[in-house]
Motif scaffolding. Structure first.
Motif, PDB file in Angstrom:
ATOM      1  N   PHE A  68      32.021  88.014  26.109  1.00 55.05           N
ATOM      2  CA  PHE A  68      32.758  87.086  26.972  1.00 55.05           C
ATOM      3  C   PHE A  68      34.075  86.692  26.313  1.00 55.05           C
ATOM      4  O   PHE A  68      35.140  86.721  26.955  1.00 55.05           O
ATOM      5  CB  PHE A  68      31.906  85.850  27.244  1.00 55.05           C
ATOM      6  N   ASN A  69      34.015  86.326  25.042  1.00 60.37           N
ATOM      7  CA  ASN A  69      35.217  85.852  24.354  1.00 60.37           C
ATOM      8  C   ASN A  69      36.239  86.968  24.130  1.00 60.37           C
ATOM      9  O   ASN A  69      37.424  86.691  23.913  1.00 60.37           O
ATOM     10  CB  ASN A  69      34.839  85.205  23.023  1.00 60.37           C
ATOM     11  N   ALA A  70      35.759  88.232  24.209  1.00 60.80           N
ATOM     12  CA  ALA A  70      36.674  89.374  24.118  1.00 60.80           C
ATOM     13  C   ALA A  70      37.193  89.787  25.492  1.00 60.80           C
ATOM     14  O   ALA A  70      38.021  90.703  25.600  1.00 60.80           O
ATOM     15  CB  ALA A  70      35.971  90.551  23.450  1.00 60.80           C
ATOM     16  N   GLY A  71      36.691  89.123  26.551  1.00 64.82           N
ATOM     17  CA  GLY A  71      37.100  89.469  27.910  1.00 64.82           C
ATOM     18  C   GLY A  71      36.563  90.815  28.358  1.00 64.82           C
ATOM     19  O   GLY A  71      37.155  91.480  29.216  1.00 64.82           O
ATOM     20  N   ASP A  72      35.426  91.232  27.802  1.00 63.57           N
ATOM     21  CA  ASP A  72      34.848  92.543  28.093  1.00 63.57           C
ATOM     22  C   ASP A  72      33.682  92.378  29.071  1.00 63.57           C
ATOM     23  O   ASP A  72      32.539  92.177  28.673  1.00 63.57           O
ATOM     24  CB  ASP A  72      34.371  93.184  26.787  1.00 63.57           C
ATOM     25  N   GLY A  97      22.511  91.794  41.156  1.00 58.60           N
ATOM     26  CA  GLY A  97      22.686  93.115  40.558  1.00 58.60           C
ATOM     27  C   GLY A  97      23.650  93.104  39.389  1.00 58.60           C
ATOM     28  O   GLY A  97      24.628  92.360  39.371  1.00 58.60           O
ATOM     29  N   ARG A  98      23.363  93.970  38.406  1.00 57.56           N
ATOM     30  CA  ARG A  98      24.196  94.013  37.203  1.00 57.56           C
ATOM     31  C   ARG A  98      25.640  94.381  37.521  1.00 57.56           C
ATOM     32  O   ARG A  98      26.581  93.799  36.964  1.00 57.56           O
ATOM     33  CB  ARG A  98      23.613  95.029  36.219  1.00 57.56           C
ATOM     34  N   ALA A  99      25.849  95.334  38.429  1.00 56.82           N
ATOM     35  CA  ALA A  99      27.212  95.766  38.753  1.00 56.82           C
ATOM     36  C   ALA A  99      28.010  94.620  39.358  1.00 56.82           C
ATOM     37  O   ALA A  99      29.193  94.422  39.033  1.00 56.82           O
ATOM     38  CB  ALA A  99      27.169  96.963  39.711  1.00 56.82           C
ATOM     39  N   ALA A 100      27.364  93.836  40.244  1.00 60.66           N
ATOM     40  CA  ALA A 100      28.063  92.714  40.874  1.00 60.66           C
ATOM     41  C   ALA A 100      28.372  91.626  39.839  1.00 60.66           C
ATOM     42  O   ALA A 100      29.437  90.987  39.888  1.00 60.66           O
ATOM     43  CB  ALA A 100      27.214  92.142  42.009  1.00 60.66           C
ATOM     44  N   VAL A 101      27.460  91.412  38.901  1.00 61.98           N
ATOM     45  CA  VAL A 101      27.705  90.442  37.834  1.00 61.98           C
ATOM     46  C   VAL A 101      28.894  90.882  36.987  1.00 61.98           C
ATOM     47  O   VAL A 101      29.770  90.077  36.641  1.00 61.98           O
ATOM     48  CB  VAL A 101      26.442  90.273  36.947  1.00 61.98           C
ATOM     49  N   ARG A 102      28.939  92.183  36.664  1.00 66.83           N
ATOM     50  CA  ARG A 102      30.068  92.716  35.895  1.00 66.83           C
ATOM     51  C   ARG A 102      31.386  92.490  36.631  1.00 66.83           C
ATOM     52  O   ARG A 102      32.367  92.028  36.031  1.00 66.83           O
ATOM     53  CB  ARG A 102      29.854  94.212  35.670  1.00 66.83           C
ATOM     54  N   ARG A 104      32.087  90.256  38.872  1.00 71.88           N
ATOM     55  CA  ARG A 104      32.426  88.834  38.940  1.00 71.88           C
ATOM     56  C   ARG A 104      32.972  88.334  37.606  1.00 71.88           C
ATOM     57  O   ARG A 104      33.913  87.540  37.564  1.00 71.88           O
ATOM     58  CB  ARG A 104      31.210  88.015  39.350  1.00 71.88           C
ATOM     59  N   LEU A 105      32.382  88.792  36.515  1.00 72.74           N
ATOM     60  CA  LEU A 105      32.905  88.419  35.206  1.00 72.74           C
ATOM     61  C   LEU A 105      34.323  88.942  35.032  1.00 72.74           C
ATOM     62  O   LEU A 105      35.208  88.228  34.527  1.00 72.74           O
ATOM     63  CB  LEU A 105      31.996  88.986  34.110  1.00 72.74           C
ATOM     64  N   ALA A 106      34.563  90.180  35.444  1.00 66.85           N
ATOM     65  CA  ALA A 106      35.903  90.764  35.311  1.00 66.85           C
ATOM     66  C   ALA A 106      36.917  89.940  36.096  1.00 66.85           C
ATOM     67  O   ALA A 106      38.044  89.698  35.617  1.00 66.85           O
ATOM     68  CB  ALA A 106      35.887  92.214  35.798  1.00 66.85           C
ATOM     69  N   ALA A 107      36.544  89.505  37.305  1.00 66.46           N
ATOM     70  CA  ALA A 107      37.459  88.697  38.115  1.00 66.46           C
ATOM     71  C   ALA A 107      37.753  87.363  37.443  1.00 66.46           C
ATOM     72  O   ALA A 107      38.899  86.887  37.457  1.00 66.46           O
ATOM     73  CB  ALA A 107      36.847  88.475  39.502  1.00 66.46           C
ATOM     74  N   SER A 108      36.739  86.761  36.827  1.00 63.83           N
ATOM     75  CA  SER A 108      36.969  85.467  36.158  1.00 63.83           C
ATOM     76  C   SER A 108      37.845  85.642  34.929  1.00 63.83           C
ATOM     77  O   SER A 108      38.672  84.778  34.624  1.00 63.83           O
ATOM     78  CB  SER A 108      35.624  84.832  35.773  1.00 63.83           C
ATOM     79  N   PRO A 113      42.545  84.390  31.732  1.00 64.02           N
ATOM     80  CA  PRO A 113      42.517  85.213  30.513  1.00 64.02           C
ATOM     81  C   PRO A 113      42.504  84.359  29.247  1.00 64.02           C
ATOM     82  O   PRO A 113      43.147  83.314  29.187  1.00 64.02           O
ATOM     83  CB  PRO A 113      43.811  86.036  30.616  1.00 64.02           C
ATOM     84  N   GLY A 114      41.731  84.815  28.278  1.00 60.19           N
ATOM     85  CA  GLY A 114      41.694  84.113  26.999  1.00 60.19           C
ATOM     86  C   GLY A 114      40.696  82.980  26.926  1.00 60.19           C
ATOM     87  O   GLY A 114      40.555  82.342  25.869  1.00 60.19           O
ATOM     88  N   SER A 115      39.983  82.711  28.023  1.00 58.46           N
ATOM     89  CA  SER A 115      38.975  81.646  27.988  1.00 58.46           C
ATOM     90  C   SER A 115      37.846  82.050  27.040  1.00 58.46           C
ATOM     91  O   SER A 115      37.512  83.227  26.911  1.00 58.46           O
ATOM     92  CB  SER A 115      38.398  81.398  29.386  1.00 58.46           C
ATOM     93  N   THR A 116      37.263  81.057  26.405  1.00 58.64           N
ATOM     94  CA  THR A 116      36.148  81.313  25.487  1.00 58.64           C
ATOM     95  C   THR A 116      34.930  80.496  25.894  1.00 58.64           C
ATOM     96  O   THR A 116      35.068  79.453  26.544  1.00 58.64           O
ATOM     97  CB  THR A 116      36.531  80.972  24.038  1.00 58.64           C
TER      98      THR A 116
END
Length: 327
Positions: A68-72, A97-102, A104-108, A113-116
């Motif tokens: 998360f902290n790497a934005g990955d 689903g894992r793909a949808a979670v991925r 959503r994380l990418a959109a956030s 950017p840079g949130s920890t």
């Protein structure tokens, strides 16, 4: 023989026993050595397995935090979520689903950017060999100066697939800021008078609210052979930085210490350190469980004094002192 400092043995409920008292209590209620050994052998394997599972889940939390902290988003999702994972956010929105979670994380990560993230686990319980429930808090801090951290509570259900723990269901909830007094109500059951008696000592403890309601104050006195030998004061408050209950202890011999409470299932683990009047450092881990309105169990382990390991105190029961007649 001078007893170890009062706070070393009584961070929570005011039970102080020296090594002689401990041996007497252990002999009175303990099982024969062979029986104890058999009991330990019976539970050793399950406890070891559960300990390894807890470490595996802690490693999963660390992996998610790092990703998360790497934005990955891909690493955060693939490394920690089950294929059919379900995430429900503070607004009740579902992501399945894992793909949808991925995604959503990418959109956030794109939006902020840079949130920890910092994850504080409050409780982990195993519901079975392949299922665990975890509760805690997350703090997401935006990048740049002046960013206001967002704190929320979470509940995670972990499942074990092919020997690997994964997040199966996650639910986030908005954290309502509680006052210090409201937080301390979780320990309000300590208020009142408590007593513990052994062959060598009697300890009386009185717990009450401080005038402002932001601390619990305990006064305790230990007597041996009917004569007072030590007394002291304990103050319990809330540490908003660590998000834990904190205790400060002072005894009449000049010893003092402090420690923190951690929730474990239906009880509390209190780790404390301090200094005796002669300058020797001391440390202890106390385990407290509420057994009902007027009873509690207490145990002291991992005790040291001046860098030397001290014997632990076996678990025993404390009782609330009944009110005097006419009161």
């Amino acid at each position: 023989m001078r007893p170890i400092p009062i706070w070393l043995s009584v961070v929570v409920l005011g039970v102080c026993q020296g090594s002689g008292a401990q041996e007497s209590a252990g002999t009175a209620k303990g099982a024969p050595a062979a029986k104890k050994a058999a009991a330990r052998a019976t539970v050793a394997a399950p406890l070891t397995t559960q300990s390894n599972d807890a470490k595996a889940i802690a490693a999963l939390v660390a992996s998610f935090t790092k990703a998360f902290n790497a934005g990955d988003a891909a690493a955060a999702a693939a490394a920690t979520y089950a294929e059919d994972a379900l995430v429900v956010d503070e607004e009740g929105e579902r992501t399945e689903g894992r793909a949808a979670v991925r995604d959503r994380l990418a959109a956030s990560f794109d939006d902020s950017p840079g949130s920890t993230i910092a994850i504080k686990v409050d409780n982990l319980r195993f519901l079975g060999p392949d299922t665990a429930l975890e509760e805690g808090r997350t703090t997401i801090t935006p990048a740049g100066a002046g960013g206001v951290p967002e704190v929320s509570r979470f509940t995670v259900v972990y499942v074990k697939h092919d020997g690997r723990w994964l997040q199966s269901a996650v639910r986030d909830e908005v954290t309502r800021e509680l006052s210090t007094h409201d937080r301390l109500k979780e320990l309000e059951w300590l208020v009142g008078e408590w007593i513990n008696e052994s062959q060598d000592a009697v300890v009386n403890t009185t717990c009450k609210w401080a005038d402002n309601g932001n601390f619990l104050i305990r006064e305790f006195t230990m007597k041996t052979h009917g004569q007072p030998v030590m007394s002291g004061t304990q103050r319990i408050g809330w540490d908003p930085v660590r998000g834990q209950f904190k205790t400060w202890i002072f005894d009449t011999e000049g010893g003092f210490g402090e420690g923190y409470f951690s929730r474990k299932g239906d009880g509390w683990v209190v780790k404390a350190e301090g200094v005796r009047q002669d300058g020797k450092h001391a440390s202890v881990t106390n385990i407290l469980k509420r057994l009902g309105k007027d009873r509690a169990s207490w145990q002291s382990v991992d005790r040291t004094l001046g860098g030397v390991a001290m014997p632990g105190i076996d678990e025993f029961t404390l009782v609330r002192k009944p009110p005097e007649a006419g009161k």
